[in-house]
Design a protein around this motif. Structure first.
Motif, PDB file in Angstrom:
ATOM      1  N   LEU A   1     -79.009 -49.007 -70.621  1.00 17.32           N
ATOM      2  CA  LEU A   1     -78.916 -47.859 -69.729  1.00 17.32           C
ATOM      3  C   LEU A   1     -80.268 -47.170 -69.545  1.00 17.32           C
ATOM      4  CD1 LEU A   1     -75.516 -46.297 -70.869  1.00 17.32           C
ATOM      5  CD2 LEU A   1     -76.024 -47.269 -68.617  1.00 17.32           C
ATOM      6  N   TYR A   2     -81.095 -47.200 -70.565  1.00 18.19           N
ATOM      7  CA  TYR A   2     -82.388 -46.516 -70.489  1.00 18.19           C
ATOM      8  C   TYR A   2     -83.503 -47.429 -69.975  1.00 18.19           C
ATOM      9  CZ  TYR A   2     -80.700 -42.227 -72.581  1.00 18.19           C
ATOM     10  OH  TYR A   2     -80.037 -41.033 -72.803  1.00 18.19           O
ATOM     11  N   SER A   3     -83.153 -48.608 -69.516  1.00 25.55           N
ATOM     12  CA  SER A   3     -84.142 -49.507 -68.925  1.00 25.55           C
ATOM     13  C   SER A   3     -84.680 -48.917 -67.623  1.00 25.55           C
ATOM     14  CB  SER A   3     -83.490 -50.867 -68.640  1.00 25.55           C
ATOM     15  OG  SER A   3     -84.291 -51.646 -67.781  1.00 25.55           O
ATOM     16  N   PRO A   4     -85.916 -49.256 -67.235  1.00 23.76           N
ATOM     17  CA  PRO A   4     -86.427 -48.813 -65.930  1.00 23.76           C
ATOM     18  C   PRO A   4     -85.818 -49.564 -64.752  1.00 23.76           C
ATOM     19  CG  PRO A   4     -88.058 -50.175 -67.053  1.00 23.76           C
ATOM     20  CD  PRO A   4     -86.941 -49.940 -68.038  1.00 23.76           C
ATOM     21  N   ALA A   5     -84.989 -50.580 -64.991  1.00 25.23           N
ATOM     22  CA  ALA A   5     -84.395 -51.372 -63.915  1.00 25.23           C
ATOM     23  C   ALA A   5     -83.526 -50.499 -63.009  1.00 25.23           C
ATOM     24  CB  ALA A   5     -83.563 -52.507 -64.492  1.00 25.23           C
ATOM     25  N   MET A   6     -83.471 -50.852 -61.722  1.00 21.65           N
ATOM     26  CA  MET A   6     -82.644 -50.114 -60.776  1.00 21.65           C
ATOM     27  C   MET A   6     -81.180 -50.108 -61.211  1.00 21.65           C
ATOM     28  SD  MET A   6     -81.872 -50.864 -56.713  1.00 21.65           S
ATOM     29  CE  MET A   6     -83.346 -50.096 -56.037  1.00 21.65           C
ATOM     30  N   TRP A   7     -80.691 -51.244 -61.698  1.00 25.25           N
ATOM     31  CA  TRP A   7     -79.276 -51.356 -62.068  1.00 25.25           C
ATOM     32  C   TRP A   7     -79.111 -51.862 -63.500  1.00 25.25           C
ATOM     33  CZ3 TRP A   7     -75.338 -49.405 -59.460  1.00 25.25           C
ATOM     34  CH2 TRP A   7     -75.449 -49.191 -58.083  1.00 25.25           C
ATOM     35  N   ALA A   8     -78.186 -51.262 -64.212  1.00 19.08           N
ATOM     36  CA  ALA A   8     -77.689 -51.804 -65.478  1.00 19.08           C
ATOM     37  C   ALA A   8     -76.216 -52.128 -65.244  1.00 19.08           C
ATOM     38  CB  ALA A   8     -77.840 -50.803 -66.612  1.00 19.08           C
ATOM     39  N   ILE A   9     -75.868 -53.409 -65.311  1.00 22.66           N
ATOM     40  CA  ILE A   9     -74.502 -53.855 -65.002  1.00 22.66           C
ATOM     41  C   ILE A   9     -73.919 -54.526 -66.241  1.00 22.66           C
ATOM     42  CG2 ILE A   9     -73.082 -55.315 -63.517  1.00 22.66           C
ATOM     43  CD1 ILE A   9     -75.159 -54.976 -61.329  1.00 22.66           C
ATOM     44  N   PHE A  10     -72.709 -54.112 -66.615  1.00 25.17           N
ATOM     45  CA  PHE A  10     -72.098 -54.570 -67.850  1.00 25.17           C
ATOM     46  C   PHE A  10     -70.776 -55.283 -67.579  1.00 25.17           C
ATOM     47  CE2 PHE A  10     -74.515 -50.732 -68.565  1.00 25.17           C
ATOM     48  CZ  PHE A  10     -75.272 -51.011 -69.686  1.00 25.17           C
ATOM     49  N   PRO A  11     -70.585 -56.483 -68.138  1.00 28.59           N
ATOM     50  CA  PRO A  11     -69.233 -57.054 -68.125  1.00 28.59           C
ATOM     51  C   PRO A  11     -68.277 -56.058 -68.791  1.00 28.59           C
ATOM     52  CG  PRO A  11     -70.839 -58.690 -68.826  1.00 28.59           C
ATOM     53  CD  PRO A  11     -71.564 -57.371 -68.786  1.00 28.59           C
ATOM     54  N   LEU A  12     -67.093 -55.929 -68.247  1.00 29.33           N
ATOM     55  CA  LEU A  12     -66.134 -54.965 -68.799  1.00 29.33           C
ATOM     56  C   LEU A  12     -65.835 -55.265 -70.265  1.00 29.33           C
ATOM     57  CD1 LEU A  12     -64.357 -52.524 -68.359  1.00 29.33           C
ATOM     58  CD2 LEU A  12     -62.603 -54.013 -67.382  1.00 29.33           C
ATOM     59  N   GLN A  13     -65.852 -56.559 -70.644  1.00 25.04           N
ATOM     60  CA  GLN A  13     -65.613 -56.921 -72.043  1.00 25.04           C
ATOM     61  C   GLN A  13     -66.650 -56.294 -72.969  1.00 25.04           C
ATOM     62  OE1 GLN A  13     -66.017 -58.934 -69.290  1.00 25.04           O
ATOM     63  NE2 GLN A  13     -65.551 -61.028 -69.907  1.00 25.04           N
ATOM     64  N   ASP A  14     -67.914 -56.201 -72.495  1.00 26.04           N
ATOM     65  CA  ASP A  14     -68.973 -55.632 -73.328  1.00 26.04           C
ATOM     66  C   ASP A  14     -68.866 -54.118 -73.429  1.00 26.04           C
ATOM     67  OD1 ASP A  14     -70.034 -58.106 -73.878  1.00 26.04           O
ATOM     68  OD2 ASP A  14     -71.595 -58.004 -72.354  1.00 26.04           O
ATOM     69  N   LEU A  15     -68.241 -53.482 -72.427  1.00 30.10           N
ATOM     70  CA  LEU A  15     -68.063 -52.032 -72.513  1.00 30.10           C
ATOM     71  C   LEU A  15     -66.921 -51.661 -73.444  1.00 30.10           C
ATOM     72  CD1 LEU A  15     -68.668 -50.931 -68.806  1.00 30.10           C
ATOM     73  CD2 LEU A  15     -70.169 -50.589 -70.781  1.00 30.10           C
ATOM     74  N   VAL A  16     -65.801 -52.375 -73.362  1.00 31.84           N
ATOM     75  CA  VAL A  16     -64.692 -52.032 -74.261  1.00 31.84           C
ATOM     76  C   VAL A  16     -65.016 -52.412 -75.705  1.00 31.84           C
ATOM     77  CG1 VAL A  16     -62.920 -52.163 -72.484  1.00 31.84           C
ATOM     78  CG2 VAL A  16     -63.456 -54.194 -73.817  1.00 31.84           C
ATOM     79  N   ALA A  17     -66.094 -53.170 -75.908  1.00 35.77           N
ATOM     80  CA  ALA A  17     -66.535 -53.479 -77.276  1.00 35.77           C
ATOM     81  C   ALA A  17     -66.940 -52.214 -78.022  1.00 35.77           C
ATOM     82  CB  ALA A  17     -67.713 -54.460 -77.245  1.00 35.77           C
ATOM     83  N   LEU A  18     -67.177 -51.105 -77.295  1.00 31.59           N
ATOM     84  CA  LEU A  18     -67.557 -49.849 -77.932  1.00 31.59           C
ATOM     85  C   LEU A  18     -66.386 -49.155 -78.597  1.00 31.59           C
ATOM     86  CD1 LEU A  18     -69.967 -50.377 -75.926  1.00 31.59           C
ATOM     87  CD2 LEU A  18     -70.109 -47.907 -75.660  1.00 31.59           C
ATOM     88  N   ASP A  19     -65.170 -49.588 -78.287  1.00 31.88           N
ATOM     89  CA  ASP A  19     -63.982 -48.912 -78.818  1.00 31.88           C
ATOM     90  C   ASP A  19     -63.176 -49.871 -79.682  1.00 31.88           C
ATOM     91  OD1 ASP A  19     -61.253 -47.835 -79.025  1.00 31.88           O
ATOM     92  OD2 ASP A  19     -61.970 -46.324 -77.602  1.00 31.88           O
ATOM     93  N   PRO A  20     -63.052 -49.598 -80.989  1.00 30.11           N
ATOM     94  CA  PRO A  20     -62.337 -50.540 -81.878  1.00 30.11           C
ATOM     95  C   PRO A  20     -60.863 -50.704 -81.529  1.00 30.11           C
ATOM     96  CG  PRO A  20     -62.784 -48.451 -83.002  1.00 30.11           C
ATOM     97  CD  PRO A  20     -63.532 -48.412 -81.713  1.00 30.11           C
TER      98      PRO A  20
END
Length: 917
Positions: A842-861
C-alpha cells in the motif's frame, strides 16, 4: 476559417516542427504535405497557418512532429492524436496556443476512462456545467482557457485567477469559472480587459458553496503573452493541473468472475455478482475490481473448457456468467422448482463444478429461449444490439450452432461446405429459416450477457469503481476468428512462454501465432476492433503477456513442451557464425539429441534398458538416437496416450515416467533450427546451460557457448525488439481511452520498460518475481509510479501458500524484506505477517496496489480458508489444470464483516490510497 498553430519548443540546428493530421489542411497525414511551422526567435515559438475548409471543421485530428533534416529522424509527440472540433465556431481566425506532449508524463494516464468515467466521474447535476455563452461579434478577440484536469473532487470546480480584471485581478471571489461540459477538459471563454499586456495567471479550485477560489495549483505562475487581433479565437490549450498533494494512488481487488460466490448464483459467479464485489470495494475504500478473461470458452462442454484464456471468440461472453432470473422467470412451474433445487445444490459446493454447472445453465437457457423467443425477436433493444455487433455476433452464433451440430469445435472436421463461412451464414440467421433456433439461441444468450454486464459496469462507474478486464495474448486454434480470418494467424505454429518461475520446461498454450505482416496491411484493424469491444465493458485493461507484442515464444507443432521453441521474430545465427563463435560446427553434436547410457540411467533408472531396446537405435561410439516413430514430442505423446488409456497404479506411473524421460531426451540439443532455413540458421536452445548436453561440453566450448547464449538472448535483439513493440503497440494503446496495464513478467527484453513508459502503459511488479537481475525478491518501494504492485497473481500460489513452500526462502524474505533480522520466521503466514506485506504494498509509489481477495482475507484468522492450497487459481506447469477456484464466503456475508472491512479501509486510507472525498 484561418487556423494558426503556435507552440513553444527549443530545437537544435537542422531540426524543425511540423503538424501532421487529417484533412487536406494538414496533408491527410502524408509527410510531404504536412504543415511546416516557422520559428520566431523573439517569442521562442514555432508558428504556421492554414485555411480550414468548413467540411473539416467538425473534427480535426493531428500531432506535432519534430523532424531532423540532418539525419532524417522523425519524433512524434507523445499520447493519442489531438482532436479539435470547430463546428459552429464563427470566428475568422482560430489561434491554437499549445504545448508539446511529452511521451512519458504519468499525469496523462489520469485522463483515461478509468478516471474520467469512474474514479473522478462528474455528477450529472454538476454545478460546474456552465452553458457556453454566445460571443459578441464586436469583441476584438476571445481567449478560451482550456485544461485537462480529471482529478477534481465532487463539489469543486476549476477556475482561473490572474492579473487581468476578467480573471479577477487575483481576487479569489472573482475568478473565471471553467465548465466541465467536456470533462475531463475544462474550458471557458473570456474577453480579456487588456489583451495587449502579458497576463499572469494560475488555475485553482473553486468551492461552489463558499463561492470562492479555495486553492491554487503549485509551481510558477503561467504567462499568457500579449495578443492583438479582431474576430479571433485564441484557444489556450494548457497542460496539466499541478496538484499540491502529489501523484494520485489507488488500491484494488482481484478475483475472477467465475470465483465470485453469491446466494443468487448457480454454482458459479455471474455478471450481477460483480455489483456485490463493487459494494464490498466501496465499503473498504478500494477503487478497482480486476477480473480474468470473460470470453466464451465452450469448446467441449466439459471441464476442459474452464481454461479462460482459450476463448472460441475474442468478442463473445461466456454463457456461464448469465443470471437466469434476470432474463425472466420460468413459466413452467416444474422447471422453476428444478432450477431452485439445482441452485441450492450447486451453491453448496466449495469449487466450481464446471460440467454440472454448464449443463444446468444450457438446459434452463434453452427453456428460457423457447419461452421468450417471440418477445426477444421483437425487442427493439435486441435489434439495435444485433445491428451494432453483427460483424462478430453473426459468425459466432453460426459457429456455436455448428459446433453443437457436428459435436466438435474443430471446424476442419465439419462437412466441407461449412469449413469456411460464405453467403449461407446470413441465411441461417433469418428467423424464418427452418434451422434458425440452432443459432438464435446463441444470439439470445449474448444479448442478455451483454445487457447484464453493462448494467454491472455502469453500477461500478456510478460508485467510483473501475472494472479492469484481461486481454489474452493469443487466440484459440479452433475459434471463430481462426474460422473466419485464417490469414491473420500462423495456424502451423504454437504460441507459449519460455521457461520461468512458473514452469521450468516453458509453457505451450497451443495457440497459433499472429501473422503481424498481414495485420499491418490495414493498420491493425483487428486489434483496434478487439480493443474497442473490450472498452464496452472495461475502463482499464490488463494485457496478458505484453511481451508478445515485442516477440512471442513460438513452438513448432511437433513439440509438446516449450523448450524447443524460439522467439519470433528474431535474428537467428547462421551456422558460419556459430562456427566462428564456437570454433567448430558439428551438426550431429550441436543440433541432435545427445544421448549416452549414463543419461538414460539418470532419466529412467531401472527402466533404462527397456527404453533403450524399444525406443532407441545404436548410433555408435557410445551414443544412441531415437527411433523414427518417437523422434518428436508429439509422436511420443501419441504413443503413450494409447498406452495410458487403460493403465492404472504402478503401470500408469511407469508409463508417465517414460513419457517424461523421452520428452527430456528430445530436448537435449544445443541449437534448434529456424523454420524453412534448410539447416542454414539456428537459435540457441533456451536454458541450454541447464541441459545435460551443455554440461558435457569441454570447459573451453562451454564458456564460448555461454557467451554466445548471453549475447543472443540479452543483447542481440534489443533494438530489433524495441522497434517491433513501437510498431505494434501504439495501434493497441491508442485504440481506446482505457487505462492499459501490461503483464511484463518473465524473460523481459531490456527495451520493454522504455517502450511501455513511452506509451504510458503500466507495468506489473510481483514481489517474488523481480524484474531486476541478481536479487531474489523485489521491494514495492522500488516500483515505478506507472506500475501495479501485487503480492501474487492468479498464476501462482497465494501469499499464504507461498510462505509454506520453502521455509529457507521464507526465512530470507522475513529478514530481508520484512526487516525481522535474526528472528525465526513463523511456520505459517500468520495474519500479522499478511498485514505487514499488505501495508508494504500500500505504501509503494506505484499508481495501483491490487490484491487478490484471498491475500486480503489472509489478514483475518476467522475469515481465511483453512488450507491455503485451496486458494490457488492456476498452476501454469500443468497444461491440464482445472480452473475451479471459488471464493469460500458469499459476498453478501463478506460485506457484513464490519471489523475486517474497517481494518482494510483504515489501511487503505492511511496509505493515501483512499477515494477523494
Amino acid at each position: 476559417m484561418r487556423l494558426r498553430f503556435r507552440i513553444p519548443y527549443f530545437t537544435t540546428w537542422g531540426q524543425r516542427l511540423e503538424v501532421r493530421g487529417s484533412g487536406s489542411a494538414l496533408g491527410d497525414w502524408h509527410p510531404d504535405r504536412a504543415l511546416r511551422l516557422t520559428y520566431h526567435p523573439g517569442t521562442n515559438t514555432w508558428e504556421g497557418e492554414t485555411e480550414l475548409p468548413a467540411a473539416e471543421a467538425a473534427e480535426l485530428r493531428y500531432k506535432y512532429v519534430l523532424v531532423d533534416d540532418n539525419g532524417g529522424a522523425v519524433t512524434w509527440e507523445g499520447g493519442p492524436d489531438r482532436t479539435l472540433s470547430l463546428a459552429g465556431e464563427t470566428y475568422a481566425t482560430v489561434v491554437l496556443d499549445e504545448f508539446w506532449h511529452q511521451p512519458e508524463l504519468p499525469e496523462y494516464e489520469l485522463q483515461t476512462n478509468a478516471f474520467t468515467q469512474a474514479i473522478f466521474r462528474r455528477p450529472a447535476d454538476s454545478a460546474c456545467h456552465q452553458p457556453k455563452k454566445a460571443r459578441s461579434r464586436a469583441a476584438d478577440a476571445t481567449t478560451r482557457f482550456s485544461l485537462s484536469a480529471p482529478r477534481i473532487a465532487p463539489g469543486q470546480c476549476l477556475c482561473v485567477l490572474g492579473s487581468d480584471a476578467a480573471l479577477g485581478a487575483w481576487d479569489n471571489q472573482k475568478p473565471l469559472l471553467l465548465s466541465d461540459a467536456t470533462f475531463p477538459v475544462w474550458s471557458a471563454d473570456v474577453v480579456l480587459a487588456d489583451a495587449e499586456k502579458p497576463v499572469i495567471y494560475k488555475y485553482g479550485l473553486y468551492d461552489a458553496e463558499k463561492k470562492q477560489c479555495i486553492d491554487l495549483e503549485t509551481g510558477p505562475d503561467r504567462v499568457l503573452p500579449p495578443f492583438e487581433g479582431r474576430d479571433t479565437l485564441r484557444w489556450r490549450h494548457d497542460e496539466l493541473y499541478r496538484h499540491p498533494e502529489g501523484p494520485w494512488k489507488g488500491a484494488g481487488v482481484a478475483l475472477p468472475v467465475f470465483a465470485l460466490r453469491s446466494k443468487q448464483g448457480l454454482g458459479v459467479g455471474e455478471f450481477p455478482d460483480i455489483k456485490l464485489l463493487v459494494d464490498w470495494a466501496v465499503e473498504t475504500g478500494l477503487q478497482l475490481v480486476q477480473v480474468l478473461p470473460i470470453n466464451d470458452t465452450t469448446a467441449t462442454h466439459t471441464w476442459v473448457d474452464s481454461y479462460p484464456y482459450a476463448a472460441i471468440s475474442v468478442f463473445a461472453l461466456h454463457p456461464q456468467y448469465v443470471n437466469l432470473d434476470s432474463i425472466a422467470k420460468l413459466q413452467n412451474e416444474e422447471l422453476q422448482r428444478e432450477l431452485d433445487e439445482t441452485r441450492e445444490l450447486l451453491n453448496t459446493r466449495d469449487f466450481v463444478d464446471y460440467q454440472p454447472v454448464t449443463e444446468a445453465k444450457w438446459k434452463f437457457l434453452r427453456a428460457l429461449y423457447k419461452q421468450e423467443k417471440p418477445n426477444f425477436l421483437a425487442d427493439e433493444e435486441y435489434q439495435q444490439f444485433y445491428q451494432e455487433q453483427q460483424s462478430w455476433l453473426a459468425p459466432y452464433a453460426v459457429f456455436s450452432g455448428l459446433r453443437d451440430r457436428f459435436r466438435t469445435v474443430d471446424f476442419r472436421q465439419w462437412p466441407q461446405e461449412f469449413q469456411q463461412p460464405s453467403a449461407w451464414l446470413d441465411a441461417l440467421l433469418d428467423p424464418k429459416h427452418a434451422e434458425f433456433d440452432e443459432f438464435g439461441l446463441h444470439l439470445f444468450i449474448q444479448y442478455h450477457l451483454d445487457k447484464q454486464l453493462r448494467e454491472a459496469v455502469e453500477y461500478a462507474r456510478q460508485r467510483g469503481v473501475v472494472l479492469k478486464g484481461d486481454l489474452p495474448i493469443g487466440i484459440y486454434r479452433h475459434s471463430v476468428e481462426a474460422w473466419t480470418q485464417p490469414e491473420l494467424y500462423h495456424l502451423d505454429q504454437q504460441a507459449g512462454a519460455p521457461p520461468d518461475d512458473f514452469s521450468v520446461t516453458g509453457q505451450n498454450w497451443r495457440f497459433p501465432t499472429y501473422n503481424w505482416e498481414k495485420m499491418a496491411e490495414d493498420g491493425y484493424q483487428w486489434w483496434q476492433q478487439r480493443m474497442g469491444h473490450l472498452s464496452r465493458y472495461f475502463d482499464a485493461l490488463r494485457i496478458d503477456h505484453i511481451l508478445g507484442f515485442f516477440r512471442i515464444w513460438e513452438i513448432p507443432n511437433h513439440a509438446v513442451e516449450g523448450l524447443l521453441g524460439h522467439f519470433s521474430p528474431a535474428l537467428p545465427l547462421h551456422r558460419d557464425e556459430i562456427r566462428a563463435r564456437l570454433g567448430w560446427w558439428d551438426w550431429q553434436r550441436l543440433t541432435q539429441p545427445y544421448i549416452r547410457w549414463h543419461i538414460l540411467e539418470e532419466l529412467f533408472g531401472p527402466d533404462a534398458n527397456a527404453v533403450r531396446e524399444e525406443f532407441l537405435d545404436d548410433a555408435g561410439h557410445g551414443s544412441f538416437r531415437v527411433k523414427e516413430f518417437v523422434n518428436t514430442q508429439r509422436k511420443v505423446e501419441a504413443v503413450f496416450e494409447a498406452r495410458l488409456e487403460f493403465a492404472e497404479g504402478d503401470e500408469e506411473q511407469r508409463l508417465l515416467r517414460q513419457r517424461t524421460g523421452l520428452y527430456r531426451l528430445l530436448t537435449e540439443v544445443l541449437f534448434v533450427e529456424a523454420e524453412g532455413s534448410n539447416g542454414e540458421f539456428w537459435h540457441p536452445r533456451i536454458t541450454v546451460d541447464k541441459s545435460r548436453t551443455f554440461r558435457e561440453l569441454d570447459d573451453h566450448t562451454r564458456q564460448r557457448m555461454q557467451d554466445l547464449y548471453v549475447d543472443f538472448f540479452f543483447r542481440r535483439h534489443d533494438e530489433f525488439w524495441r522497434q517491433q513493440g513501437l510498431v505494434k503497440l501504439p495501434a493497441v494503446r491508442y485504440a481506446t481511452d482505457m487505462l492499459i496495464c501490461g503483464e511484463d513478467l518473465g524473460m523481459v527484453p531490456a527495451s520493454v520498460p522504455g517502450v511501455m513508459r513511452q506509451l504510458g502503459m503500466l507495468g506489473l511488479n510481483i514481489q517474488r518475481m523481480p524484474s531486476a537481475t541478481g536479487i531474489e525478491f523485489s521491494h514495492p518501494n522500488d516500483a515505478a509510479y506507472l506500475s501495479v504492485v501485487s503480492p501474487s497473481c492468479h498464476d501462482m500460489s497465494t501469499v499464504r501458500g507461498w510462505w509454506e513452500e520453502d521455509h529457507e526462502r521464507t526465512q530470507r524474505f522475513f529478514e530481508q524484506l520484512l526487516g525481522h533480522y535474526g528472528q525465526p520466521a513463523p511456520y505459517f503466514a500468520e495474519p500479522w505477517v499478511a498485514r505487514e506485506m499488505t501495508v508494504q504494498h500500500l505504501y509503494s509509489p506505484a499508481m495501483w496496489a491490487i490484491f487478490p481477495l484471498q491475500d486480503l482475507v489472509a489478514l483475518d484468522p476467522a475469515l481465511r480458508r483453512q488450507n491455503p492450497q485451496d486458494e490457488q487459481i492456476n498452476v501454469p506447469a500443468n497444461p491440464e489444470h482445472f480452473w475451479k477456484y471459488r471464493f469460500h464466503i458469499p459476498l453478501e456475508d463478506l460485506k457484513q464483516e464490519s471489523a475486517f472491512n474497517q481494518q482494510i479501509k483504515e489501511l487503505v486510507e492511511q496509505s493515501g490510497r483512499g477515494p477523494v472525498q
